[in-house]
Motif scaffolding. Structure first.
Motif, PDB file in Angstrom:
ATOM      1  N   HIS A 292      -2.219  -6.110   5.481  1.00  0.00           N
ATOM      2  CA  HIS A 292      -1.503  -4.979   4.903  1.00  0.00           C
ATOM      3  C   HIS A 292      -2.509  -3.966   4.130  1.00  0.00           C
ATOM      4  O   HIS A 292      -3.714  -4.678   3.730  1.00  0.00           O
ATOM      5  CB  HIS A 292      -0.505  -5.326   3.837  1.00  0.00           C
ATOM      6  CG  HIS A 292       0.277  -4.084   3.412  1.00  0.00           C
ATOM      7  ND1 HIS A 292       0.002  -3.003   2.351  1.00  0.00           N
ATOM      8  CD2 HIS A 292       1.661  -3.859   3.705  1.00  0.00           C
ATOM      9  CE1 HIS A 292       0.803  -2.283   2.082  1.00  0.00           C
ATOM     10  NE2 HIS A 292       2.184  -2.907   2.829  1.00  0.00           N
TER      11      HIS A 292
ATOM     12  N   ARG B 299       7.491 -10.180  -3.440  1.00  0.00           N
ATOM     13  CA  ARG B 299       8.645 -10.309  -4.306  1.00  0.00           C
ATOM     14  C   ARG B 299       9.466 -11.470  -4.046  1.00  0.00           C
ATOM     15  O   ARG B 299       9.937 -12.164  -5.071  1.00  0.00           O
ATOM     16  CB  ARG B 299       9.247  -9.193  -4.813  1.00  0.00           C
ATOM     17  CG  ARG B 299       8.329  -8.023  -5.349  1.00  0.00           C
ATOM     18  CD  ARG B 299       9.270  -6.740  -5.601  1.00  0.00           C
ATOM     19  NE  ARG B 299       9.875  -6.952  -6.575  1.00  0.00           N
ATOM     20  CZ  ARG B 299       9.787  -6.224  -7.688  1.00  0.00           C
ATOM     21  NH1 ARG B 299       9.141  -5.132  -7.655  1.00  0.00           N
ATOM     22  NH2 ARG B 299      10.754  -6.328  -8.753  1.00  0.00           N
TER      23      ARG B 299
ATOM     24  N   GLN C  96       4.392  -5.584  -5.912  1.00  0.00           N
ATOM     25  CA  GLN C  96       5.723  -4.639  -5.437  1.00  0.00           C
ATOM     26  C   GLN C  96       6.107  -4.820  -4.072  1.00  0.00           C
ATOM     27  O   GLN C  96       7.115  -4.330  -3.845  1.00  0.00           O
ATOM     28  CB  GLN C  96       5.293  -3.493  -6.115  1.00  0.00           C
ATOM     29  CG  GLN C  96       5.144  -3.126  -7.469  1.00  0.00           C
ATOM     30  CD  GLN C  96       4.787  -1.591  -7.831  1.00  0.00           C
ATOM     31  OE1 GLN C  96       5.213  -0.707  -7.139  1.00  0.00           O
ATOM     32  NE2 GLN C  96       4.358  -1.654  -8.871  1.00  0.00           N
ATOM     33  N   LEU C  97       5.551  -5.437  -3.308  1.00  0.00           N
ATOM     34  CA  LEU C  97       5.642  -5.643  -1.914  1.00  0.00           C
ATOM     35  C   LEU C  97       6.959  -6.401  -1.868  1.00  0.00           C
ATOM     36  O   LEU C  97       6.911  -7.596  -2.323  1.00  0.00           O
ATOM     37  CB  LEU C  97       4.654  -6.273  -1.066  1.00  0.00           C
ATOM     38  CG  LEU C  97       3.331  -5.192  -0.860  1.00  0.00           C
ATOM     39  CD1 LEU C  97       2.149  -6.029  -0.008  1.00  0.00           C
ATOM     40  CD2 LEU C  97       3.683  -4.030  -0.009  1.00  0.00           C
ATOM     41  N   PRO C  98       8.020  -6.118  -0.982  1.00  0.00           N
ATOM     42  CA  PRO C  98       9.092  -6.906  -0.720  1.00  0.00           C
ATOM     43  C   PRO C  98       8.916  -8.299  -0.614  1.00  0.00           C
ATOM     44  O   PRO C  98       9.736  -9.398  -1.120  1.00  0.00           O
ATOM     45  CB  PRO C  98       9.900  -6.351   0.321  1.00  0.00           C
ATOM     46  CG  PRO C  98       9.455  -4.860   0.514  1.00  0.00           C
ATOM     47  CD  PRO C  98       7.913  -4.952   0.100  1.00  0.00           C
TER      48      PRO C  98
ATOM     49  N   TYR D 236      -4.329  -2.616  -7.802  1.00  0.00           N
ATOM     50  CA  TYR D 236      -4.068  -3.293  -6.368  1.00  0.00           C
ATOM     51  C   TYR D 236      -3.258  -4.515  -6.601  1.00  0.00           C
ATOM     52  O   TYR D 236      -2.153  -4.704  -5.722  1.00  0.00           O
ATOM     53  CB  TYR D 236      -5.200  -3.218  -5.572  1.00  0.00           C
ATOM     54  CG  TYR D 236      -5.642  -2.184  -4.976  1.00  0.00           C
ATOM     55  CD1 TYR D 236      -4.844  -1.386  -3.932  1.00  0.00           C
ATOM     56  CD2 TYR D 236      -6.660  -1.466  -5.277  1.00  0.00           C
ATOM     57  CE1 TYR D 236      -5.242  -0.349  -3.368  1.00  0.00           C
ATOM     58  CE2 TYR D 236      -7.046  -0.250  -4.916  1.00  0.00           C
ATOM     59  CZ  TYR D 236      -6.460   0.373  -3.724  1.00  0.00           C
ATOM     60  OH  TYR D 236      -6.513   1.664  -3.301  1.00  0.00           O
TER      61      TYR D 236
ATOM     62  N   LEU E 157       0.126  -3.314  -7.021  1.00  0.00           N
ATOM     63  CA  LEU E 157       0.935  -2.921  -5.726  1.00  0.00           C
ATOM     64  C   LEU E 157       1.199  -4.145  -4.872  1.00  0.00           C
ATOM     65  O   LEU E 157       2.414  -4.082  -4.275  1.00  0.00           O
ATOM     66  CB  LEU E 157      -0.113  -1.874  -5.362  1.00  0.00           C
ATOM     67  CG  LEU E 157      -0.374  -0.637  -5.681  1.00  0.00           C
ATOM     68  CD1 LEU E 157      -1.516   0.026  -4.913  1.00  0.00           C
ATOM     69  CD2 LEU E 157       0.946   0.272  -5.697  1.00  0.00           C
ATOM     70  N   LEU E 158       0.382  -5.141  -4.706  1.00  0.00           N
ATOM     71  CA  LEU E 158       0.793  -6.057  -4.005  1.00  0.00           C
ATOM     72  C   LEU E 158       2.066  -6.865  -4.529  1.00  0.00           C
ATOM     73  O   LEU E 158       2.884  -7.195  -3.893  1.00  0.00           O
ATOM     74  CB  LEU E 158      -0.823  -7.007  -4.003  1.00  0.00           C
ATOM     75  CG  LEU E 158      -1.627  -6.846  -3.150  1.00  0.00           C
ATOM     76  CD1 LEU E 158      -2.820  -7.668  -3.326  1.00  0.00           C
ATOM     77  CD2 LEU E 158      -1.175  -6.797  -1.644  1.00  0.00           C
TER      78      LEU E 158
ATOM     79  N   ILE F  63      -2.900  -2.468   1.524  1.00  0.00           N
ATOM     80  CA  ILE F  63      -3.234  -2.839   0.148  1.00  0.00           C
ATOM     81  C   ILE F  63      -3.947  -4.056  -0.014  1.00  0.00           C
ATOM     82  O   ILE F  63      -5.122  -4.022  -0.907  1.00  0.00           O
ATOM     83  CB  ILE F  63      -1.907  -2.875  -0.625  1.00  0.00           C
ATOM     84  CG1 ILE F  63      -0.977  -1.567  -0.627  1.00  0.00           C
ATOM     85  CG2 ILE F  63      -2.145  -3.345  -1.922  1.00  0.00           C
ATOM     86  CD1 ILE F  63       0.148  -1.725  -1.353  1.00  0.00           C
ATOM     87  N   THR F  64      -3.554  -4.894   0.812  1.00  0.00           N
ATOM     88  CA  THR F  64      -4.546  -6.258   0.850  1.00  0.00           C
ATOM     89  C   THR F  64      -5.973  -5.751   1.279  1.00  0.00           C
ATOM     90  O   THR F  64      -7.092  -6.575   0.951  1.00  0.00           O
ATOM     91  CB  THR F  64      -3.863  -7.020   2.027  1.00  0.00           C
ATOM     92  OG1 THR F  64      -2.735  -7.366   1.481  1.00  0.00           O
ATOM     93  CG2 THR F  64      -4.766  -8.510   1.692  1.00  0.00           C
TER      94      THR F  64
END
Length: 111
Positions: free
Chosen positions: A15, A64, A59-61, A53, A56-57, A17-18
């Motif tokens: 991803h 979560r 918050q990824l479905p 970050y 943000l990670l 973000i990763t």
């Protein structure tokens, strides 16, 4: 009779973000030996970026969903505690670097 199975494989690409998180982490590791006030300030900014970050990670479905599983509850609490401690440490260090830098500039201005 032929049997067909389907594999649940992970995506081959990270991803974005990763990838950005990994890049910041590499920069921080590469600069950890430096100890000048500017490098410390730079590293503190890097830690702040890293923390953002992580947020943000989280918050990824898929992340979560994984973290919502009961077996992960203790790990998630430890992660959050560590994250708060890191953020507090960065805040304190940032204030000290700012204070030291301000004093240094004031002393140079008087000279």
């Amino acid at each position: 009779m032929a049997y067909h199975s389907r594999s649940n494989s992970l995506p081959s690409r990270q991803h974005p973000i990763t990838s950005q998180f990994d890049e910041i982490l590499k920069r921080l590791r590469a600069s950890e030996a430096a100890s000048t006030s500017s490098s410390i300030g730079h590293n503190l900014n890097g830690f702040q970026d890293l923390h953002e970050y992580v947020d943000l990670l989280l918050q990824l479905p898929l992340i979560r969903q994984d973290l919502a599983q009961e077996p992960n509850r203790k790990w998630v609490e430890e992660l959050l505690d560590g994250s708060l401690m890191l953020l507090e440490g960065c805040f304190v260090a940032d204030k000290r670097v700012y204070s030291t830098t301000s004093i240094s500039y004031a002393q140079k201005a008087r000279s």
